[in-house]
Design an enzyme around this catalytic site. Structure first.
Site, mmCIF file in Angstrom:
data_model
loop_
_atom_site.group_PDB
_atom_site.id
_atom_site.type_symbol
_atom_site.label_atom_id
_atom_site.label_comp_id
_atom_site.label_asym_id
_atom_site.label_seq_id
_atom_site.Cartn_x
_atom_site.Cartn_y
_atom_site.Cartn_z
ATOM 1 C CG ASP A 102 -0.145 -0.172 2.676
ATOM 2 O OD1 ASP A 102 1.077 0.083 2.534
ATOM 3 O OD2 ASP A 102 -0.374 -0.590 3.510
ATOM 4 C CD GLU A 124 0.765 -6.816 3.234
ATOM 5 O OE1 GLU A 124 0.646 -5.566 3.033
ATOM 6 O OE2 GLU A 124 1.769 -7.361 3.936
ATOM 7 C CD GLU A 138 0.286 4.489 4.501
ATOM 8 O OE1 GLU A 138 -0.809 5.277 4.908
ATOM 9 O OE2 GLU A 138 1.559 4.856 4.649
ATOM 10 C CG HIS A 211 6.475 4.542 10.393
ATOM 11 N ND1 HIS A 211 5.683 4.659 9.174
ATOM 12 C CD2 HIS A 211 6.426 3.238 10.544
ATOM 13 C CE1 HIS A 211 5.330 3.538 8.681
ATOM 14 N NE2 HIS A 211 5.758 2.565 9.643
ATOM 15 N NE ARG A 213 3.583 9.770 3.947
ATOM 16 C CZ ARG A 213 4.433 10.716 3.336
ATOM 17 N NH1 ARG A 213 4.251 11.962 3.201
ATOM 18 N NH2 ARG A 213 5.520 10.354 2.992
ATOM 19 C CG HIS A 244 10.745 5.931 9.793
ATOM 20 N ND1 HIS A 244 11.114 6.965 8.933
ATOM 21 C CD2 HIS A 244 9.910 5.132 9.014
ATOM 22 C CE1 HIS A 244 10.572 6.636 7.600
ATOM 23 N NE2 HIS A 244 9.751 5.555 7.714
HETATM 24 C C1 UD1 Z 1 6.605 5.030 3.842
HETATM 25 C C2 UD1 Z 1 5.104 4.357 3.432
HETATM 26 C C3 UD1 Z 1 4.512 3.767 4.555
HETATM 27 C C4 UD1 Z 1 5.228 2.930 5.207
HETATM 28 C C5 UD1 Z 1 6.684 3.406 5.601
HETATM 29 C C6 UD1 Z 1 7.567 2.295 6.055
HETATM 30 C C7 UD1 Z 1 3.961 5.866 1.884
HETATM 31 C C8 UD1 Z 1 3.296 6.937 1.400
HETATM 32 N N1 UD1 Z 1 4.032 5.672 3.109
HETATM 33 O O1 UD1 Z 1 6.239 6.105 4.787
HETATM 34 O O2 UD1 Z 1 3.167 3.109 3.914
HETATM 35 O O3 UD1 Z 1 4.477 2.199 6.333
HETATM 36 O O4 UD1 Z 1 7.265 3.972 4.247
HETATM 37 O O5 UD1 Z 1 8.525 2.741 6.816
HETATM 38 O O6 UD1 Z 1 4.365 5.404 0.883
HETATM 39 N N2 UD1 Z 1 13.839 8.652 4.923
HETATM 40 C C9 UD1 Z 1 15.048 8.613 5.040
HETATM 41 N N3 UD1 Z 1 15.954 7.483 4.646
HETATM 42 C C10 UD1 Z 1 15.342 6.424 4.580
HETATM 43 C C11 UD1 Z 1 13.978 6.363 4.639
HETATM 44 C C12 UD1 Z 1 13.192 7.510 4.819
HETATM 45 O O7 UD1 Z 1 16.088 9.597 5.148
HETATM 46 O O8 UD1 Z 1 15.844 5.294 4.294
HETATM 47 C C13 UD1 Z 1 13.202 10.004 5.425
HETATM 48 C C14 UD1 Z 1 13.105 10.729 4.132
HETATM 49 O O9 UD1 Z 1 13.515 12.118 4.531
HETATM 50 C C15 UD1 Z 1 11.673 11.084 4.042
HETATM 51 C C16 UD1 Z 1 11.022 10.496 5.087
HETATM 52 O O10 UD1 Z 1 12.023 9.547 5.642
HETATM 53 O O11 UD1 Z 1 11.399 12.291 3.394
HETATM 54 C C17 UD1 Z 1 9.647 9.761 4.980
HETATM 55 O O12 UD1 Z 1 9.894 8.888 4.105
HETATM 56 P P1 UD1 Z 1 8.473 8.335 3.100
HETATM 57 O O13 UD1 Z 1 8.975 7.280 2.227
HETATM 58 O O14 UD1 Z 1 8.297 9.715 2.569
HETATM 59 O O15 UD1 Z 1 7.192 8.070 4.027
HETATM 60 P P2 UD1 Z 1 7.318 7.107 5.284
HETATM 61 O O16 UD1 Z 1 6.856 7.890 6.378
HETATM 62 O O17 UD1 Z 1 8.629 6.432 5.506
HETATM 63 N N1 UDP Z 2 12.053 -3.610 10.974
HETATM 64 C C1 UDP Z 2 13.475 -3.451 10.640
HETATM 65 N N2 UDP Z 2 14.271 -2.687 11.407
HETATM 66 C C2 UDP Z 2 13.786 -1.852 12.349
HETATM 67 C C3 UDP Z 2 12.505 -1.686 12.487
HETATM 68 C C4 UDP Z 2 11.530 -2.473 11.904
HETATM 69 O O1 UDP Z 2 13.823 -4.351 9.847
HETATM 70 O O2 UDP Z 2 14.642 -0.948 12.931
HETATM 71 C C5 UDP Z 2 11.188 -4.013 10.196
HETATM 72 C C6 UDP Z 2 10.237 -4.894 10.968
HETATM 73 O O3 UDP Z 2 10.485 -6.301 11.161
HETATM 74 C C7 UDP Z 2 8.862 -5.024 9.694
HETATM 75 C C8 UDP Z 2 9.177 -3.801 9.048
HETATM 76 O O4 UDP Z 2 10.531 -3.438 9.130
HETATM 77 O O5 UDP Z 2 9.190 -6.071 8.881
HETATM 78 C C9 UDP Z 2 8.162 -2.578 9.304
HETATM 79 O O6 UDP Z 2 8.424 -1.849 8.634
HETATM 80 P P1 UDP Z 2 7.811 -0.327 8.984
HETATM 81 O O7 UDP Z 2 7.417 -0.109 10.523
HETATM 82 O O8 UDP Z 2 8.950 0.613 8.454
HETATM 83 O O9 UDP Z 2 6.677 -0.073 7.974
HETATM 84 P P2 UDP Z 2 5.132 -0.763 7.895
HETATM 85 O O10 UDP Z 2 5.086 -2.274 7.993
HETATM 86 O O11 UDP Z 2 4.391 0.028 9.023
HETATM 87 O O12 UDP Z 2 4.476 -0.297 6.443
#
Ligand code: UD1
Ligand code: UDP
Length: 376
Positions: A102, A124, A138, A211, A213, A244
Site C-alpha cells: 500500500d 498482500e 495507504e 512512523h 504520517r 525511522h
Molecule cells: C512510507 C510509506 C508507509 C510505510 C513506511 C514504512 C507511503 C506514503 N508511505 O512512509 O506506508 O509504512 O514507508 O517505513 O508510501 N527517510 C530517509 N531515509 C530512508 C527512509 C526515509 O531519510 O531510508 C526519510 C526521508 O527524509 C523521507 C522521510 O523519511 O522524506 C519519510 O519517508 P517516506 O517514504 O516519504 O514516508 P514514510 O513515512 O517512510
Molecule cells: N524493521 C526493521 N528494522 C527496524 C524496524 C523495523 O527491519 O529497525 C522491520 C520490521 O520487522 C517489519 C518492517 O520493518 O518487517 C516494518 O516496517 P515499517 O514499520 O517501516 O513499515 P510498515 O510495516 O508500517 O509499513
C-alpha cells in the site's frame, strides 16, 4: 508468449517493509530460472532503510530510480516513480508486474503498468480499514492497486473476503499467507546475541517503533509521553526504539524521550537484528503494519498505537490490542500488561494468522499456472 518462453516478471518496490516482504519472493522466483526471468526495480522511495534490506537478502536491483529526497512529498514520490517506471517497464517488457501492499511506490508502479497495459499481480492484496483517512494515504493506495490488478495474492481468508465484497473475480484471488512470515522463518535464531540484549538483561524489554504520517504531530507526542511515563514509573523496564529515518519523527522522539534513562533511541536495525530482538522482547508498542503480522508468530503482545487496523486477524488471535494514540489509553494498557501476569499471558500466545512461511513458494506456483493459462 510461446509455451517455451519463461515468464518475464518485474518486481517493483521502494520502502523497507515492501523490501522485507518482496525480497524472499525475488529469491524464490530466481531459484526457478527455467520458469522465470526476474527483474527487480527499486524506486528508492527509502534509501538507507531500503539498502539495509537489499543487502540482508542479497538482492541486487536491475533498476534503481533513486527518487528519495529530504522532506519528499507524496507529489514528489508519485510523479518521479510514475515517470521513472514508464521507462523501466518499456525497457524490461515484462509479462507481469508485481507490486506489494500500500505504499506510494506500489500505487505509482501499478498505475504505470496499468497505463502500459501490463497485467499487475498484487502481493498482500485485500487488506482494508475502509477508512480513507487511516492509514493515510495507504488505504487509498491499496484499494487503487486492487482496482488495477489482474491477480490477487491475499495473505488471509479475511483479505480474500474483502476482495470478494468488492466484486473482484474469485478465480483471480489466491490465499497465500503473508510473505513477511517467510522472511521471519529465516531470520530468528536460537543463538542470537546483541549488545542491546546484554544492556537489557534482567529487565523487561519494550520494543518501540512509530512512523505513520497520520500520527505525526500531536498524536506522536502523546504516544511518546505515554511511553516516558511507563518507563519512568517501572524501574524493571527498559526500552529500545530503533527510530525511522524521517526527520520529523526523530525530532519529536528526541524531544520527548532523550531525558528517559532506561530508553535507548537507536538507528534502524538490520532486519535480522530487529526480528531477533522482537523475539526476545516483553512487549511491543508500535504503529507499524508489518510488525502486527510478525509479532503474533512470535507470541509477543503488541499495543497498536493507531485508531484503525487493516490486520484484524491479529486482534482476533488476541496478540494485538488497538489502543489509539491518546496518552492515558496507551499508558493504562501498557501498565496493565506489566502488572497483570494473567492479562499478559492471555496476549502472549503464539499464533499464525498470517501464514505458515511458505507464501513465496505458493505465489511462484500460481504464477507458473497463470503463465500456462496465458499461453493457451
Ligand atoms: C512510507 C510509506 C508507509 C510505510 C513506511 C514504512 C507511503 C506514503 N508511505 O512512509 O506506508 O509504512 O514507508 O517505513 O508510501 N527517510 C530517509 N531515509 C530512508 C527512509 C526515509 O531519510 O531510508 C526519510 C526521508 O527524509 C523521507 C522521510 O523519511 O522524506 C519519510 O519517508 P517516506 O517514504 O516519504 O514516508 P514514510 O513515512 O517512510
Ligand atoms: N524493521 C526493521 N528494522 C527496524 C524496524 C523495523 O527491519 O529497525 C522491520 C520490521 O520487522 C517489519 C518492517 O520493518 O518487517 C516494518 O516496517 P515499517 O514499520 O517501516 O513499515 P510498515 O510495516 O508500517 O509499513
Amino acid at each position: 508468449m510461446s509455451s517455451s518462453e519463461k515468464l518475464r516478471v518485474l518486481l517493483v518496490f521502494g520502502t523497507r517493509p515492501e523490501a522485507i516482504k518482496m525480497c524472499p519472493l525475488v529469491n524464490e522466483l530466481r531459484s526457478q530460472p527455467d520458469d522465470f526471468e526476474v527483474k527487480v526495480c527499486v524506486t528508492g522511495q527509502h534509501r538507507e532503510m531500503l539498502d539495509q534490506v537489499l543487502s540482508a537478502f542479497r538482492v541486487a536491483p536491475d533498476y534503481d530510480l533513486s527518487i528519495m529526497k529530504p522532506n519528499q512529498t507524496l507529489f514528489d514520490i508519485t510523479s518521479n516513480a510514475l515517470l521513472g517506471l514508464k521507462n523501466v517497464i518499456e525497457s524490461a517488457n515484462p509479462d507481469i508486474v508485481l507490486v506489494h501492499g500500500d505504499t506510494t511506490t506500489s500505487f505509482a508502479a501499478a498505475l504505470a503498468a496499468f497505463y502500459l497495459g501490463v497485467p499487475i499481480g498484487h502481493v498482500e492484496a485485500g487488506l482494508r480499514t475502509r477508512n480513507l483517512s487511516s492509514p493515510w494515504p495507504e488505504e487509498m493506495n491499496r484499494q487503487a492497486v486492487d482496482v488495477m490488478s489482474s491477480i490477487y495474492f491475499a495473505p488471509t481468508d479475511q483479505a480474500k473476503r474483502n476482495l470478494l465484497n468488492e466484486s473482484k473475480p474469485i478465480e483471480a484471488i489466491y490465499v497465500t499467507g503473508n510473505t513477511g512470515i517467510d522472511a521471519l522463518r529465516t531470520t530468528v535464531r536460537e543463538d542470537y546475541q546483541n549488545e542491546i540484549l546484554d544492556w537489557a538483561d534482567g529487565s523487561r524489554l519494550i520494543l518501540i517503533t512509530a512512523h505513520r504520517r497520520e500520527n505525526l504531530g500531536a498524536p506522536m507526542h502523546s504516544m511518546f509521553r505515554a511511553i516516558r511515563r511507563v518507563i519512568e514509573e517501572r524501574p524493571d523496564v527498559k526500552a529500545v526504539y530503533p527510530i525511522h529515518m524521517n526527520p520529523a519523527v526523530r525530532k519529536a522522539a528526541h524531544g520527548e524521550l532523550d531525558s528517559c534513562d532506561r530508553l535507548r533511541i537507536i538507528d534502524p536495525l538490520e532486519v535480522l537484528d530487529f526480528h531477533n530482538i522482537m523475539a526476545r522482547s516483553f512487549l511491543i508498542l508500535t504503529d507499524s503494519g508489518g510488525i502486527q503480522e510478525e509479532a503474533p508468530s512470535l507470541g509477543k503482545p503488541v499495543l497498536v498505537m493507531r485508531d484503525t487496523t487493516e490486520r484484524p486477524e491479529g486482534v482476533a488471535a488476541g496478540t494485538l490490542k488497538l489502543v489509539g494514540t491518546e496518552e492515558d489509553a496507551i499508558y493504562r494498557s501498557a501498565v496493565d500488561l506489566l502488572d497483570d501476569e494473567a492479562a499478559y499471558r492471555e496476549m502472549a500466545n503464539a499464533s499464525n494468522p498470517y501464514g505458515d512461511g511458505f507464501a513465496c513458494r505458493r505465489i511462484a506456483s500460481i504464477l507458473s499456472s497463470w503463465a500456462a493459462g496465458t499461453r493457451q
